[in-house]
Design an enzyme around this catalytic site. Structure first.
Site, PDB file in Angstrom:
ATOM      1  N   LYS A 184       0.467  -1.234  -0.266  1.00 10.66           N
ATOM      2  CA  LYS A 184      -0.001  -0.376  -0.334  1.00 10.66           C
ATOM      3  C   LYS A 184       1.100   1.366  -0.087  1.00 10.66           C
ATOM      4  O   LYS A 184       1.704   1.194  -0.091  1.00 10.66           O
ATOM      5  CB  LYS A 184      -1.000  -0.155   1.114  1.00 10.66           C
ATOM      6  CG  LYS A 184      -2.241  -0.987   1.114  1.00 10.66           C
ATOM      7  CD  LYS A 184      -2.899  -1.110   0.011  1.00 10.66           C
ATOM      8  CE  LYS A 184      -3.684  -3.056  -0.209  1.00 10.66           C
ATOM      9  NZ  LYS A 184      -4.246  -3.356   0.587  1.00 10.66           N
TER      10      LYS A 184
HETATM   11  C1  PLP Z   1      -5.128  -4.461   1.480  1.00 13.34           C
HETATM   12  C2  PLP Z   1      -7.039  -4.631   1.278  1.00 13.34           C
HETATM   13  C3  PLP Z   1      -7.728  -4.815   2.701  1.00 13.34           C
HETATM   14  C4  PLP Z   1      -6.834  -5.710   3.749  1.00 13.34           C
HETATM   15  O1  PLP Z   1      -5.691  -4.622   5.017  1.00 13.34           O
HETATM   16  P1  PLP Z   1      -4.248  -5.579   4.784  1.00 13.34           P
HETATM   17  O2  PLP Z   1      -4.052  -4.762   5.666  1.00 13.34           O
HETATM   18  O3  PLP Z   1      -3.939  -6.492   3.741  1.00 13.34           O
HETATM   19  O4  PLP Z   1      -5.613  -6.072   6.046  1.00 13.34           O
HETATM   20  C5  PLP Z   1      -9.344  -3.921   2.367  1.00 13.34           C
HETATM   21  N1  PLP Z   1      -9.214  -4.013   0.881  1.00 13.34           N
HETATM   22  C6  PLP Z   1      -8.704  -3.362   0.087  1.00 13.34           C
HETATM   23  C7  PLP Z   1      -9.584  -2.836  -0.861  1.00 13.34           C
HETATM   24  C8  PLP Z   1      -7.645  -3.676  -0.314  1.00 13.34           C
HETATM   25  O5  PLP Z   1      -6.541  -3.430  -1.292  1.00 13.34           O
END
Ligand code: PLP
Length: 389
Positions: A184
């Site tokens: 991210k």
């Molecule tokens: C990455 C992501 C999540 C989950 O986040 P984590 O930190 O991996 O638990 C949820 N929704 C979307 C759209 C994501 O890209």
């Protein structure tokens, strides 16, 4: 010439990040210390909201949002099919029923008209997903949420730093969630954040991440410092000071990370808008895109190969392409438990056959970008019906 494999996403960690983490390790607080509050304050200031609640992942943040929203068994929550499964899973954690509202074919964002058509007397909330980093249509979703008395939740795991009509993602919904997973925009190793302007929702979220324990210090002080009350069934979803130190240090770089991502997308767009056989996703002029992902759609009627073949050839060329996402309603769990399946969301299903995510991350070099473009051109032209003539 043997080239390294270029992944689709990758974290950028520098000396300042490492020093920030080391400093916490040398101090007194490894968790629930000053770094947590500081990181929360900095995120809330960055996106322009009153409350930020740090939790252990983006998924935990979604679960926390569903709890704070008061989702109960049998309640319906409307979600898009083009997202990571965690968006819908969070509804199911609370015993809720996810209703899939299809996406718009040009952006792959949830279609507000279809959201409205899914609403029943049992519907309690909408979760919008800012797919790829493009904010959803918040004006329209807000109108619908207000008209039907629903909570509007934003899964902004792709869109930290993105803007909709000049406003940052984070202040556009009743609760917004972010993820700090390494792919991210900024990372804390793992981590997440739920943000809101609503005092009540914030209080419930804070309790939920700490076993449902009421953290009212006044009550504690008057009844003895050992006293606390568990008032809800919560979890241990706390984020450590170690992680918050990394997240904070990364946050200082967020704007430059996004500038880099936007620059890469601009170069890709310039090449790929012209290239026969593929189309980048549409970007509305009202948004500032954060480009967590760069997604192209194959124009299958102009090509003599399918997505699987083109994907494989790009991988063989050393490009770490990926597919985001398998529509959630097609996963066996959802088919078995909620009787979903093909035909439920035709736009998402058609898009799924066409989408490929290309490498995009702040440390991608110009040479890498040129290599991706060159390989993309080569593979697509090889299969282009126009060029075969
Ligand atoms: C990455 C992501 C999540 C989950 O986040 P984590 O930190 O991996 O638990 C949820 N929704 C979307 C759209 C994501 O890209």
């Amino acid at each position: 010439m043997k080239r390294n494999f270029i992944p689709y996403g990758k974290q950028f960690v520098d000396k300042a990040d490492i020093m920030a983490v080391v400093e916490v390790l040398r101090g007194d607080w490894l968790t629930t210390g000053p770094m947590v509050e500081t990181f929360e304050r900095e995120i809330s200031e960055y996106v322009g909201v009153k409350h930020a609640i740090a939790v252990s992942s983006g998924t935990a943040a979604l679960h926390t949002a569903m709890f704070a929203a008061g989702i109960e068994p049998g309640d319906e929550v409307i979600v898009p099919p083009i997202t990571f499964a965690a968006t819908a899973n969070a509804v199911v954690y609370m015993g809720g029923i996810p209703l899939f509202a299809d996406v718009q074919p040009d952006t792959l964002l949830i279609d507000p008209e279809l959201v409205e058509s899914k609403i029943t007397p049992h519907t309690r909330a909408i979760i919008a997903v800012d797919y790829a980093g493009h904010p959803a249509d918040y004006d329209e979703l807000r109108r619908i949420a207000d008209e039907y008395g629903l909570l509007l939740i934003s899964d902004a795991c792709h869109s930290l730093g993105a803007e909709y009509k000049g406003k940052k993602c984070g202040c556009l919904a009743d609760i917004t969630v972010f993820s700090f997973h390494p792919v991210k925009h900024i990372t804390a190793g793992e981590g997440g954040m739920a943000v809101t302007n609503d005092d009540k929702l914030a209080e419930r979220a804070r309790r939920f991440r700490n076993h449902g324990i009421d953290s009212d210090f006044h009550k504690r002080a008057s009844q003895g410092s050992w006293y606390y009350e568990m008032v809800d069934l919560g979890y241990n979803y706390r984020l450590t000071d170690i992680q918050c130190a990394l997240g904070r240090s990364q946050l200082h770089k967020l704007d430059s990370f996004i500038a880099n991502r936007r620059m890469i997308a601009k170069i890709y767009n310039r090449e790929f808008l012209e290239l026969e056989g593929i189309s980048p996703l549409n970007v509305k002029s009202s948004v500032r895109h954060a480009y967590h992902l760069y997604v192209i759609q194959l124009n299958l009627d102009e090509l003599d190969a399918d997505r699987g073949q083109i994907f494989t050839e790009l991988r063989e060329a050393g490009i770490g392409v990926n597919v985001h996402y398998i529509p959630v309603h097609l996963h066996p769990y959802y088919r078995n438990r909620f009787r979903t399946g093909y035909g439920l969301c035709p736009a998402a299903e058609a898009a799924y056959e066409r989408i490929i995510s290309l490498p995009i991350f702040p440390s991608l070099t110009l040479k890498d970008i040129e290599f991706v473009i060159e390989q993309m051109r080569k593979v697509v032209r090889k299969h282009s019906a126009v060029f075969a003539l």
